[in-house]
Enzyme design. Structure first.
Site, PDB file in Angstrom:
ATOM      1  N   CYS A 350     -16.965  53.934  24.864  1.00 17.21           N
ATOM      2  CA  CYS A 350     -17.831  53.662  23.719  1.00 17.21           C
ATOM      3  C   CYS A 350     -17.393  52.442  23.145  1.00 17.21           C
ATOM      4  O   CYS A 350     -18.284  51.532  22.518  1.00 17.21           O
ATOM      5  CB  CYS A 350     -17.981  54.699  22.932  1.00 17.21           C
ATOM      6  N   HIS A 881     -14.902  57.459  17.435  1.00 13.89           N
ATOM      7  CA  HIS A 881     -16.115  56.977  18.362  1.00 13.89           C
ATOM      8  C   HIS A 881     -16.751  55.683  17.875  1.00 13.89           C
ATOM      9  O   HIS A 881     -16.780  55.587  16.748  1.00 13.89           O
ATOM     10  CB  HIS A 881     -17.134  58.052  18.598  1.00 13.89           C
TER      11      HIS A 881
END
Length: 942
Positions: A350, A881
């Site tokens: 990510c 994230h």
């Protein structure tokens, strides 16, 4: 061997010894004989802790001296290894989180000197999955890596397990050695019965080795099987039985591969069907490759349309027909959704997806890479990647802008990235800013139009006008660096250095590609520190100072310098005291988060010139009658320096000097005794014991201490009496134990060394206020403010001909069309990794930087910018994230790119405390007095 530096961390090219000592290993590799236990399982006689430490050190040095691919390392639970380190006296380098309980100090987790039990790796092994490790483990926090020889010794001494062998592999074009902690985990799907089998194999293994392993697992000859790349459960391309590595074949962690078994010349599997539902025959060759090229590289080199090419740049130029087809696919292939394709997560990628989405939505780069740029690829640049990185990025950008809303797996791009930047290989989370910096720099060198860089010798400003010097520096830079990245992403700032001694001023103008802005905190923290005088000139005194809540120890040093009126020729040493001993010395770069409110911090004050001498640490013990003569630690340790010390007598004199302020008034000399910095009047003695007391005082002043001094090691585990003729070995630190009796309590007032104040005394809980908020402009102000260089970053002054701690001032001089702000949310220290979730209030429209630009030249255009992309980071360092917000300029609409998921988002929702990288584009022109792109809402208030 040297360590190769990369942004944000050390990527070790060889120094295993230093890696072992610092516990900073690179988690990248593995496979090994899972059943490999040492041959040496004979009973090993117990060794002393010192012997174990010596043997492990020697074996580590031996492993360092013969690095090669295939060497075995073993994964060991950090929980067990830390116990062993404490047992043998090694520095543990324990990882402390912010949530560390304040009532349990790290040093209490294991008693010093306690021998650990059998090796226990059960806390880092997945139950029911053989000897595999969870992919969330952090090296240095959850596990450590030790060479094979070290493991064999540890196993012989302690037994236990299980053994977790891992191989050393070579990565990248510069052959960086790493340990492959996580091998590829592939899901083997049998087309005959749809059964699934997990295969663990090194990414450095060849396809031939994969065929052999699959053949062994299934009991079928290699000549009768064919393996397919089954990424996304879709038949992609045949994997030929060859010497190509799995890494080169772009196989990803946890992806599927499909097994076809030949039966009478055909494959009876419904997994291999064409678009009409007919079964596909097993063909002995790969699918036909497309001849269509993109910027010189085959656009469909894998033979399928769901991934882009991975072949090397061939130097072919795009034809006009090719370009028309590319633009047609961009316009019509998306059916109104151009630029809205997501990127599949290939396993903790990510961070890469977030940075890539910001770059592929940068308008000048989109225009550039959708055109024919093959003529600008520089394959000869020794600083570049032979053009391969730029081609890989260009192919990915084209794919994203022509695939509509279909998510693209960036497998080939990740493969190229791992080849040229091994620090980003594997499947661990990384920093999107570090990746962005590498990509911009790498693409610049791959697209540098300058084939032969001329040499220039930079000149000092020497009083010349800034405009002249700035243009000179920029012309030198452009003569060596000329690419699309320089055209749109590089600016220039002015750097002014002033020597504090001779006043020499040095002015340079340097290029920048992004600006890393600190986050100034409005939250402060009150800290109490007790200051001791290393020369014994004054009594200790506590000082309470206010520092930034998110600051570093250097901020605490500066606050104490001011509070204590420390002179230019003086310095302070900060230390944490725990259990009547010095637990650790604090450095400038240590985060203040590592210091808890209930801890005790002391400072020792010295002359700077004394710091070149050995340090003497004095700890105190007292005879406890209740435990049969046991001496118990008490009081606060003292620190001084041994100037020219050679024997025990010199140490006694140093101890006498530092204890001088503690002498009771009744035993003061006739000249008076300093108390708390002032001289007190001598006290007359009228008791019958005055003569004896004066004698004791005289002996003390002459260094004839009645104390018993014992010299000991750093851990205080072994000690021996110190005599006057004891020879002092050369060492940075000498530690002694000073034994007190009732007589010493009569001579000295020990109360000044008792009951140190805590860093912060608990009080009434203050109700939390709203989330802390700062503006982007205050971050810019903090970045551009004048400040002194650090002690480790001193400047060589051409006037003084010496290194000086000069003051440095930065100013923006020339701004680029695309400016990237990196908000420095992450801080790293030896004991803590921290993230700041401070909300930064940044403009979306009309970011006016005019007041920060010192150049009066307006030819470069407006200094007003519009936000078009944001890279966000959510959560903490361990399980965070990344995602991205990007604006489609044609639609004037924002979208949220969360890996493969793309959703519209309102402009009012994109300003969050997760913002990490901010991408702005210059507003270039005005029409009828109105700025193009200016919001109808006008300027925003901050």
């Amino acid at each position: 061997m040297e360590a190769k530096k990369v942004p944000g961390r050390l990527w070790w090219r060889g120094s295993i010894k230093e890696r072992f000592a610092s516990q900073r290993f690179v988690p990248i590799m593995t496979i090994a004989d899972s059943g490999a236990l040492m041959d040496n399982e004979s009973l090993c006689l117990p060794c002393t802790p010192e012997e174990e430490r010596r043997i492990v050190k020697e074996l580590t040095e031996k492993a360092e001296s013969c690095l090669k691919e295939g060497n075995l390392y073993y994964v060991v639970s950090n929980r067990w290894f830390t116990k062993w380190q404490k047992y043998v006296g090694e520095e543990t380098g324990e990882y402390q989180s912010e949530e560390l309980s304040t009532d349990k100090h790290p040093s209490t987790l294991t008693k010093p000197g306690e021998r650990p039990g059998p090796i226990d790796n059960t806390d880092i092994v997945i139950n029911g999955d053989g000897l595999q490790l969870p992919k969330t483990l952090l090296e240095g926090s959850d596990y450590v890596l030790v060479p094979q020889g070290v493991w064999e010794k540890l196993y012989a001494w302690y037994k236990g397990g299980p053994a977790l062998p891992r191989q050393m592999i070579s990565q990248g074009i510069q052959e960086t050695f790493s340990v492959e902690v996580y091998p590829l985990s592939l899901k083997l799907v049998d087309s005959r019965d749809k059964s699934e089998t997990i295969i663990h194999i090194s990414k450095k293994a060849t396809l031939h080795e994969l065929y052999k392993q699959v053949s062994s697992v299934k009991g079928v000859g290699t000549e009768k099987i064919r393996i397919w790349d089954y990424f996304n459960d879709c038949k992609q391309t045949a994997l030929a039985d060859s010497t190509q590595t799995l890494e080169e074949a772009n196989l990803q962690m946890d992806q599927a591969i499909l097994l076809d078994v030949q039966v009478d010349g055909f494959t009876p599997s419904k997994f291999g069907m064409d678009s009409t539902g007919n079964e596909l025959a097993l063909v002995p060759m790969e699918p036909q490759r497309s001849t269509r090229t993109i910027a010189g590289g085959p656009s469909l080199s894998n033979g399928y349309a769901t991934d882009y090419g991975s072949s090397l740049y061939q130097g072919t130029t795009l034809s006009s027909i090719d370009m028309e087809d590319v633009h047609d696919s961009v316009k019509t292939g998306s059916k109104g959704g151009r630029g809205l394709a997501g990127l599949q997560n290939l396993g903790n990628t990510c961070f890469m997806n977030s940075a890539l989405q910001c770059l592929v939505h940068t308008p000048p780069l989109v225009d550039y890479f959708l055109q024919d740029y093959s003529h600008e690829i520089n394959k000869q640049n020794p600083l570049g990647m032979h053009g391969e990185l730029a081609v890989a990025f260009g192919e990915l950008l084209r794919k994203l802008w022509s695939s509509g809303r279909t998510a693209v797996p960036p497998r080939a791009f990740k493969g190229k990235l791992a080849r040229f930047a091994p620090q980003f290989s594997g499947y661990n989370q990384h920093d999107s800013q570090e990746l962005l910096a590498f990509l911009l720099d790498g693409m610049h060198e791959d697209l540098n139009r300058v084939k032969q860089k001329p040499y220039f010798e930079t000149k000092d400003s020497e009083g010349r006008p800034d405009e002249e010097v700035a243009n000179e520096f920029w012309s030198y830079h452009k003569a060596r660096n000329d690419s699309i990245v320089v055209d749109v992403c590089q600016g220039q700032y002015k750097s002014t250095l002033v020597c504090p001694v001779c006043g020499k001023i040095s002015i340079t103008f340097d290029p920048f590609m992004y600006l890393s802005l600190p986050l100034p905190s409005t939250a402060t923290r009150s800290m109490t520190v007790t200051v001791f005088y290393g020369d014994g000139s004054c009594l200790p005194m506590p000082f309470t100072v206010n520092v930034s809540k998110h600051g570093y120890c250097k901020d605490l040093f500066q606050a104490l310098y001011t509070a204590c009126c420390v002179g230019n020729d003086e310095t302070l040493i900060l230390a944490e005291v725990y259990d009547h001993d010095i637990y650790r010395f604090l450095e400038n770069g240590d985060s203040l988060h590592t210091i808890k409110d209930d801890e005790c911090i002391v400072a020792y004050r010295f002359l700077k010139k004394q710091s070149e001498f050995p340090k003497l640490v004095i700890c105190h013990r007292y005879l406890e009658n209740s435990k049969g003569g046991e001496r118990k630690r008490f009081l606060t340790p003292l620190v001084t320096y041994l100037e020219g010390a050679k024997n025990g007598a010199d140490i006694e004199l140093a101890v006498n000097r530092v204890l001088a302020p503690l002498k009771r008034k009744g035993f003061s000399s006739s000249n008076g005794q300093k108390v708390n910095g002032s001289v007190s009047e001598p006290v007359e003695e009228s008791t019958s014991d005055s003569h004896m007391e004066d004698k004791d005082s005289e002996e003390t002043c002459n260094g004839e201490l009645s104390f018993l001094l014992c010299i000991t090691d750093e851990r205080g585990m072994s000690c021996r009496p110190l005599v006057k003729d004891s020879v002092i070995k050369n060492s940075k630190t000498v530690k002694v134990l000073l034994d007190w009796t009732d007589k010493e309590h009569d001579l000295f007032d020990a109360n000044y060394l008792k009951d140190l104040p805590m860093v912060h005394k608990p009080g009434v809980t203050v109700k939390k206020t709203k989330q802390e908020s700062i503006s982007l402009f205050s971050c810019l102000d903090a970045f551009l403010k004048e400040e002194p260089l650090g002690p480790d970053d001193m400047w060589y002054c051409p006037g003084c001909k010496e290194h000086q701690q000069a003051t440095k001032k930065l100013d923006l001089w020339r701004l680029p069309d695309i400016i990237v702000f990196h908000l420095k949310r992450f801080s790293y220290s030896r004991f803590l990794k921290n993230k700041l979730d401070t909300f930064v209030n940044f403009p979306i429209h009309n970011l006016d930087l005019s007041k920060y630009v010192k150049s009066e030249d307006t030819s470069s255009g407006s200094n007003v910018y519009e936000l078009y992309a944001i890279s966000n980071h959510y959560g903490g360092l361990g399980g965070g994230h990344y995602s991205a917000y990007a604006k489609l300029v044609e639609e004037d609409r924002w979208y949220h790119f969360d890996d493969a998921h793309v959703t519209p988002v309102s402009e009012g929702d994109i300003r969050t405390s997760a913002a990490y990288l901010l991408f702005y584009q210059r507003v270039k022109s005005k029409v009828n007095g109105t700025t193009v792109g200016e919001s109808s809402q006008g300027h925003e208030d901050f």
